[in-house]
Motif scaffolding. Structure first.
Motif, PDB file in Angstrom:
ATOM      1  N   ILE A  93      43.314  57.886  36.549  1.00 26.26           N
ATOM      2  CA  ILE A  93      44.693  58.078  35.529  1.00 26.26           C
ATOM      3  C   ILE A  93      45.808  58.904  35.666  1.00 26.26           C
ATOM      4  CG2 ILE A  93      43.612  59.859  34.054  1.00 26.26           C
ATOM      5  CD1 ILE A  93      45.116  56.436  32.683  1.00 26.26           C
ATOM      6  N   THR A  94      45.627  60.019  36.359  1.00 31.92           N
ATOM      7  CA  THR A  94      46.608  61.197  36.547  1.00 31.92           C
ATOM      8  C   THR A  94      47.594  60.461  37.555  1.00 31.92           C
ATOM      9  OG1 THR A  94      45.236  62.866  36.640  1.00 31.92           O
ATOM     10  CG2 THR A  94      47.069  63.188  37.471  1.00 31.92           C
ATOM     11  N   SER A  97      48.474  71.976  36.724  1.00 35.41           N
ATOM     12  CA  SER A  97      46.930  71.655  37.220  1.00 35.41           C
ATOM     13  C   SER A  97      46.419  70.745  36.179  1.00 35.41           C
ATOM     14  CB  SER A  97      46.463  73.183  36.775  1.00 35.41           C
ATOM     15  OG  SER A  97      44.911  73.023  36.889  1.00 35.41           O
ATOM     16  N   GLY A 156      42.515  67.951  35.567  1.00 33.09           N
ATOM     17  CA  GLY A 156      41.289  67.403  35.953  1.00 33.09           C
ATOM     18  C   GLY A 156      40.174  68.114  35.692  1.00 33.09           C
ATOM     19  N   PRO A 189      38.693  72.515  34.324  1.00 35.37           N
ATOM     20  CA  PRO A 189      39.169  73.824  33.849  1.00 35.37           C
ATOM     21  C   PRO A 189      39.549  74.648  35.010  1.00 35.37           C
ATOM     22  CG  PRO A 189      36.980  73.359  32.892  1.00 35.37           C
ATOM     23  CD  PRO A 189      37.319  72.251  34.030  1.00 35.37           C
ATOM     24  N   ASP A 241      48.575  73.866  32.658  1.00 30.45           N
ATOM     25  CA  ASP A 241      47.380  73.666  32.646  1.00 30.45           C
ATOM     26  C   ASP A 241      47.267  72.367  31.718  1.00 30.45           C
ATOM     27  OD1 ASP A 241      44.659  73.245  32.459  1.00 30.45           O
ATOM     28  OD2 ASP A 241      44.222  75.536  31.962  1.00 30.45           O
ATOM     29  N   TRP A 281      45.528  69.437  29.758  1.00 30.07           N
ATOM     30  CA  TRP A 281      44.239  68.779  29.641  1.00 30.07           C
ATOM     31  C   TRP A 281      44.312  67.415  28.998  1.00 30.07           C
ATOM     32  CZ3 TRP A 281      42.755  66.470  25.038  1.00 30.07           C
ATOM     33  CH2 TRP A 281      41.399  65.973  24.935  1.00 30.07           C
ATOM     34  N   TRP A 282      43.727  66.429  29.518  1.00 31.88           N
ATOM     35  CA  TRP A 282      43.764  65.015  29.118  1.00 31.88           C
ATOM     36  C   TRP A 282      42.525  64.252  29.653  1.00 31.88           C
ATOM     37  CZ3 TRP A 282      46.230  60.715  31.719  1.00 31.88           C
ATOM     38  CH2 TRP A 282      46.930  61.484  33.258  1.00 31.88           C
ATOM     39  N   GLN A 283      42.862  63.003  29.293  1.00 34.39           N
ATOM     40  CA  GLN A 283      41.478  62.149  29.762  1.00 34.39           C
ATOM     41  C   GLN A 283      42.039  60.654  30.188  1.00 34.39           C
ATOM     42  OE1 GLN A 283      39.473  62.554  26.007  1.00 34.39           O
ATOM     43  NE2 GLN A 283      37.732  63.474  27.186  1.00 34.39           N
ATOM     44  N   GLU A 321      40.857  58.345  28.805  1.00 35.32           N
ATOM     45  CA  GLU A 321      41.205  57.473  27.648  1.00 35.32           C
ATOM     46  C   GLU A 321      42.593  57.921  26.509  1.00 35.32           C
ATOM     47  OE1 GLU A 321      38.548  59.381  28.671  1.00 35.32           O
ATOM     48  OE2 GLU A 321      36.689  58.242  28.477  1.00 35.32           O
ATOM     49  N   ASP A 345      34.346  67.073  25.050  1.00 39.83           N
ATOM     50  CA  ASP A 345      34.915  68.191  25.628  1.00 39.83           C
ATOM     51  C   ASP A 345      34.406  69.544  24.400  1.00 39.83           C
ATOM     52  OD1 ASP A 345      35.839  68.040  28.414  1.00 39.83           O
ATOM     53  OD2 ASP A 345      37.337  67.208  27.554  1.00 39.83           O
ATOM     54  N   ILE A 354      39.809  74.700  27.192  1.00 44.23           N
ATOM     55  CA  ILE A 354      38.847  73.737  27.281  1.00 44.23           C
ATOM     56  C   ILE A 354      37.712  74.553  28.039  1.00 44.23           C
ATOM     57  CG2 ILE A 354      38.138  71.328  28.000  1.00 44.23           C
ATOM     58  CD1 ILE A 354      40.751  71.553  25.976  1.00 44.23           C
ATOM     59  N   ARG A 360      32.549  69.785  29.315  1.00 44.18           N
ATOM     60  CA  ARG A 360      31.961  68.971  28.577  1.00 44.18           C
ATOM     61  C   ARG A 360      30.687  69.076  28.129  1.00 44.18           C
ATOM     62  NH1 ARG A 360      34.895  63.851  29.003  1.00 44.18           N
ATOM     63  NH2 ARG A 360      32.893  62.864  28.108  1.00 44.18           N
ATOM     64  N   ASN A 400      31.813  66.937  36.039  1.00 41.86           N
ATOM     65  CA  ASN A 400      32.987  66.915  36.673  1.00 41.86           C
ATOM     66  C   ASN A 400      32.909  67.685  38.099  1.00 41.86           C
ATOM     67  OD1 ASN A 400      35.816  67.325  37.264  1.00 41.86           O
ATOM     68  ND2 ASN A 400      36.496  67.159  35.158  1.00 41.86           N
TER      69      ASN A 400
HETATM   70  C1  7RM Z   1      43.062  63.780  33.452  1.00 36.48           C
HETATM   71  C2  7RM Z   1      41.704  63.418  33.868  1.00 36.48           C
HETATM   72  C3  7RM Z   1      38.633  64.059  31.904  1.00 36.48           C
HETATM   73  C4  7RM Z   1      37.977  65.050  31.752  1.00 36.48           C
HETATM   74  C5  7RM Z   1      38.170  65.818  30.399  1.00 36.48           C
HETATM   75  C6  7RM Z   1      37.835  67.389  30.877  1.00 36.48           C
HETATM   76  C7  7RM Z   1      38.403  67.387  32.194  1.00 36.48           C
HETATM   77  C8  7RM Z   1      40.772  67.339  32.648  1.00 36.48           C
HETATM   78  C9  7RM Z   1      41.490  69.517  32.032  1.00 36.48           C
HETATM   79  C10 7RM Z   1      40.034  69.368  31.912  1.00 36.48           C
HETATM   80  C11 7RM Z   1      39.940  71.611  31.327  1.00 36.48           C
HETATM   81  C12 7RM Z   1      42.043  70.552  31.938  1.00 36.48           C
HETATM   82  N1  7RM Z   1      41.150  62.421  33.322  1.00 36.48           N
HETATM   83  N2  7RM Z   1      39.743  68.247  32.281  1.00 36.48           N
HETATM   84  N3  7RM Z   1      41.873  68.253  32.514  1.00 36.48           N
HETATM   85  N4  7RM Z   1      39.332  70.275  31.618  1.00 36.48           N
HETATM   86  N5  7RM Z   1      41.093  71.942  31.737  1.00 36.48           N
HETATM   87  N6  7RM Z   1      43.339  71.049  32.149  1.00 36.48           N
HETATM   88  O1  7RM Z   1      41.333  64.460  34.351  1.00 36.48           O
HETATM   89  O2  7RM Z   1      39.312  60.869  32.527  1.00 36.48           O
HETATM   90  O3  7RM Z   1      39.279  61.734  34.970  1.00 36.48           O
HETATM   91  O4  7RM Z   1      38.597  63.505  33.143  1.00 36.48           O
HETATM   92  O5  7RM Z   1      38.146  66.238  32.694  1.00 36.48           O
HETATM   93  O6  7RM Z   1      36.356  67.590  30.655  1.00 36.48           O
HETATM   94  O7  7RM Z   1      37.318  65.433  29.382  1.00 36.48           O
HETATM   95  S1  7RM Z   1      39.617  62.275  33.382  1.00 36.48           S
END
Ligand code: 7RM
Length: 632
Positions: free
Chosen positions: A293-294, A368, A370, A372, A394, A396-398, A400, A484, A496, A499, A505
């Motif tokens: 997605i990134t 940054s 994906g 923590p 930094d 944070w997203w998904q 979704e 999360d 964050i 999970r 991850n």
């Molecule tokens: C963009 C992406 C999502 C999961 C998400 C978190 C973890 C993503 C951060 C992070 C801590 C961040 N999509 N996550 N970014 N945790 N700090 N900046 O990664 O769908 O592949 O993953 O990744 O757990 O739920 S993803």
């Protein structure tokens, strides 16, 4: 142009977005090219779930990415491509050239039977053609399903079948560091079990010998010689599907996250511009692969919507040496650099002279994403790469969420290492406790939910709406649940913590433990297996597998090799376990549930206090597992 310029303005924008979300987003959406404006901004119901943004509006996202920039920035570089081999020339595609290449590719798709609404699978290396193919699908209203080219034939097959794709676009092979990957032969294997596929369109990249099946396989370059580069954009409804992208969850097979045209477009551009504080003429580089997605949102759509120059890199961070990222930053005078903690940690572990010999003076903003980012990596990134003068966002997203949800705005938001800091305007996060009650106030911790819709949120999981409801909207009534855990500190800043479900991850790649277990179970000597994540210095989390075998009298080294082969065949090399331990039993409760908490503790090497084990059917298995744990 939708850009926040100070922290005060951020707070004002944020309050406005909560007070009047519809007015707020209507104003942001107004800056785009619409064929027809919306009748209603938002209609939503998180119980169904059903979320619709910019209802009745008509648009094509590629006109916003391409056509609308032609008049003023037609000669500006849109995609700056850096090949795997530093001795091969980089390629610059201007907005005009990209527009014409996308239109020509769209005509190739049409010539090969593609229609609006069809699903088209893209299984390609990081070449300009991957970005072009993505946009070509959007141009004709076909739904792209990009599958990361590191996934196995089985994974590809499952994804093609789940979305019943009729076309797959691939390449003969792909270059990745010193290796080449035989993409076409992987596709051939997958297509043995994909009855919906009528065509595969093949890019020539490595020049290696491939089998072309008559009536099914065509060469892209031959097809391109038969079309022109005029292709009017298909008119799409705001809520028509733009793409599906598969991602792993805690149970079952990966699910196809569905995003739609209007809302995704508005949020991709708005978040890109604000988080990175993009300025006209910036050179922007996100090191992700478009298979994630990134890459979708922050290599292709976000930057192109903003009219930016987006760098695309074919290779890996360590080829020809671990200074490659910094080479590219200097070579192309990159201003904004966006990468993953796992890459930062891997490069941090290499000889610092590989960094020191570069100037890195064009850099202004670092990002940054994906997983923590630990404090040590944050400081190294800040000091050695940013030279203490580049804010780190930094983000944070998904998959979704479609776009960045919680992040500093570069240079505006105060930074705290390992904190994603504050939500973007329009995003309403909340923390909930185990009973589902919202935790108010600061200096608190809980499960992270979002309580109000945002434009780029998931609409459904492809072919199974109920799964979307179950996974995201049922844990806490009326809220989207992220999976999360999160802390909100005394200043209201978000951190964050990782999970809280059975998703791990690994190097920023998401896997369900159940998915890896199912793969290991396919080995003929495996009776049952349990997989957990454990802290890993470079990867963030490593994969630890406990396996019960039929025949325990095996050569462990050979067994590990075979398990790796099995997992590589079923998922891909990125899901190979880091550690495998053969056990005689797993810690199960009387009702048959595996107590993963215990397995996680043992994998972490923390066996002193395993907590309450009184509900275990056979507590002696724990002693055996502890004694045989593979710790180093
Ligand atoms: C963009 C992406 C999502 C999961 C998400 C978190 C973890 C993503 C951060 C992070 C801590 C961040 N999509 N996550 N970014 N945790 N700090 N900046 O990664 O769908 O592949 O993953 O990744 O757990 O739920 S993803």
């Amino acid at each position: 142009m939708n850009k926040i310029n100070s922290i005060e303005e951020y707070h004002e924008e944020y309050s406005k977005s909560v007070r009047d979300p519809e007015g707020f987003w209507a104003e942001k959406a107004d800056t785009f090219l619409w064929k027809k404006k919306w009748n209603e901004v938002l209609e939503w119901d998180f119980d169904a779930p059903s979320v619709k943004w910019f209802m009745g509006a008509k648009l094509n996202i590629t006109e916003n990415c391409l056509d609308r920039h032609l008049e003023n920035s037609g000669d500006k570089v849109a995609i700056l491509w850096e090949p795997n081999d530093p001795n091969e020339s980089s390629i610059k595609l201007t907005y005009k050239e990209l527009h014409s290449r996308v239109c020509a590719f769209a005509n190739v798709l049409k010539r090969n039977g593609a229609k609006k609404g069809d699903r088209i699978c893209l299984y390609m290396p990081m070449t300009p053609e991957l970005a072009i193919a993505t946009l070509a699908c959007a141009r004709i209203g076909a739904v792209h399903s990009v599958v990361f080219a590191g996934f196995s034939a089985r994974s590809l097959e499952d994804r093609i079948n789940d979305a019943t794709c009729n076309i797959v676009v691939t390449a003969d092979g792909g270059f990745r560091g010193a290796k080449t990957i035989q993409l076409k032969s992987i596709v051939d294997k997958a297509l043995e079990n994909c009855p919906s596929i009528e065509r595969s369109i093949v890019l020539k990249r490595t020049g290696e010998e491939v089998k072309m099946e008559a009536g099914r396989d065509v060469w892209l370059h031959e097809e391109l010689s038969r079309v022109d580069d005029v292709c009017p954009a298909e008119i799409m409804d705001s809520e028509d599907m733009l793409f599906v992208l598969y991602t792993s969850g805690s149970t079952g097979k990966p699910k196809g996250v569905v995003h739609t045209c209007g809302g995704y477009m508005v949020y991709a551009e708005y978040s890109f511009r604000n988080v990175f504080q993009y300025e006209k003429d910036d050179i922007y580089w996100c090191t992700a692969d478009i298979g994630w997605i990134t890459g979708h949102t922050y290599i292709v759509y976000g930057p192109l919507l903003a009219g930016a120059t987006t760098v695309m890199f074919e290779g890996v961070p360590t080829y020809p040496d671990a200074g490659r990222f910094w080479d590219i930053c200097d070579k192309h005078k990159v201003n904004i650099f966006y990468t993953a903690p796992t890459a930062i940690r891997a490069l941090q572990a290499c000889d610092i002279s590989l960094v020191k010999k570069h100037k890195l003076d064009s850099l202004r903003v670092l990002g940054s994403v994906g997983e923590p980012i630990n404090e040590e990596a944050w400081h190294w990134y800040n000091d050695e790469i940013g030279k203490g003068r580049c804010p780190i966002v930094d983000t944070w997203w998904q998959t979704e969420t479609g776009g960045i949800m919680i992040s500093p705005l570069a240079g505006l938001t105060p930074l705290k290492p390992s904190y994603a800091t504050l939500p973007l305007p329009g995003i309403q996060p909340c923390l909930v406790d185990a009973d589902g009650n919202e935790i108010v106030g600061n200096d608190v911790q809980g499960n992270l939910c979002i309580k109000y819709p945002w434009p780029s949120m998931i609409r459904t999981t492809y072919g199974d709406h109920n799964r979307c409801k179950e996974v995201y909207f049922s844990a806490y009534k009326g809220k989207y649940f992220t999976g999360d855990g999160c802390r909100r500190d005394e200043d209201g800043f978000y951190r964050i913590t990782g999970r809280v479900d059975d998703v791990i991850n690994v190097s920023g790649h998401r896997f369900g433990t159940a998915e890896i277990e199912a793969a290991i179970d396919e080995h003929e000597n495996v009776v049952e297996t349990a997989v957990v994540g454990y802290p890993h210095e470079i990867k963030g989390q490593g994969i630890y597998a406990y396996a019960i075998c039929h025949d325990t009298n095996v050569d462990i080294a050979l067994f590990i090799q075979e398990i790796n082969k099995t997992v590589t065949e079923i998922i891909g090399p990125i899901a190979k376990p880091d550690k495998i331990q053969i056990v005689h039993g797993l810690p199960k409760t009387r009702s048959g549930k595996i107590m993963r908490r215990i397995l996680r503790k043992i994998a972490e090497g923390d066996v002193s206090n395993l907590g309450d084990t009184s509900t275990l059917l056979d507590p002696s298995v724990v002693e055996e597992i502890k004694a045989g744990a593979s710790l180093e």
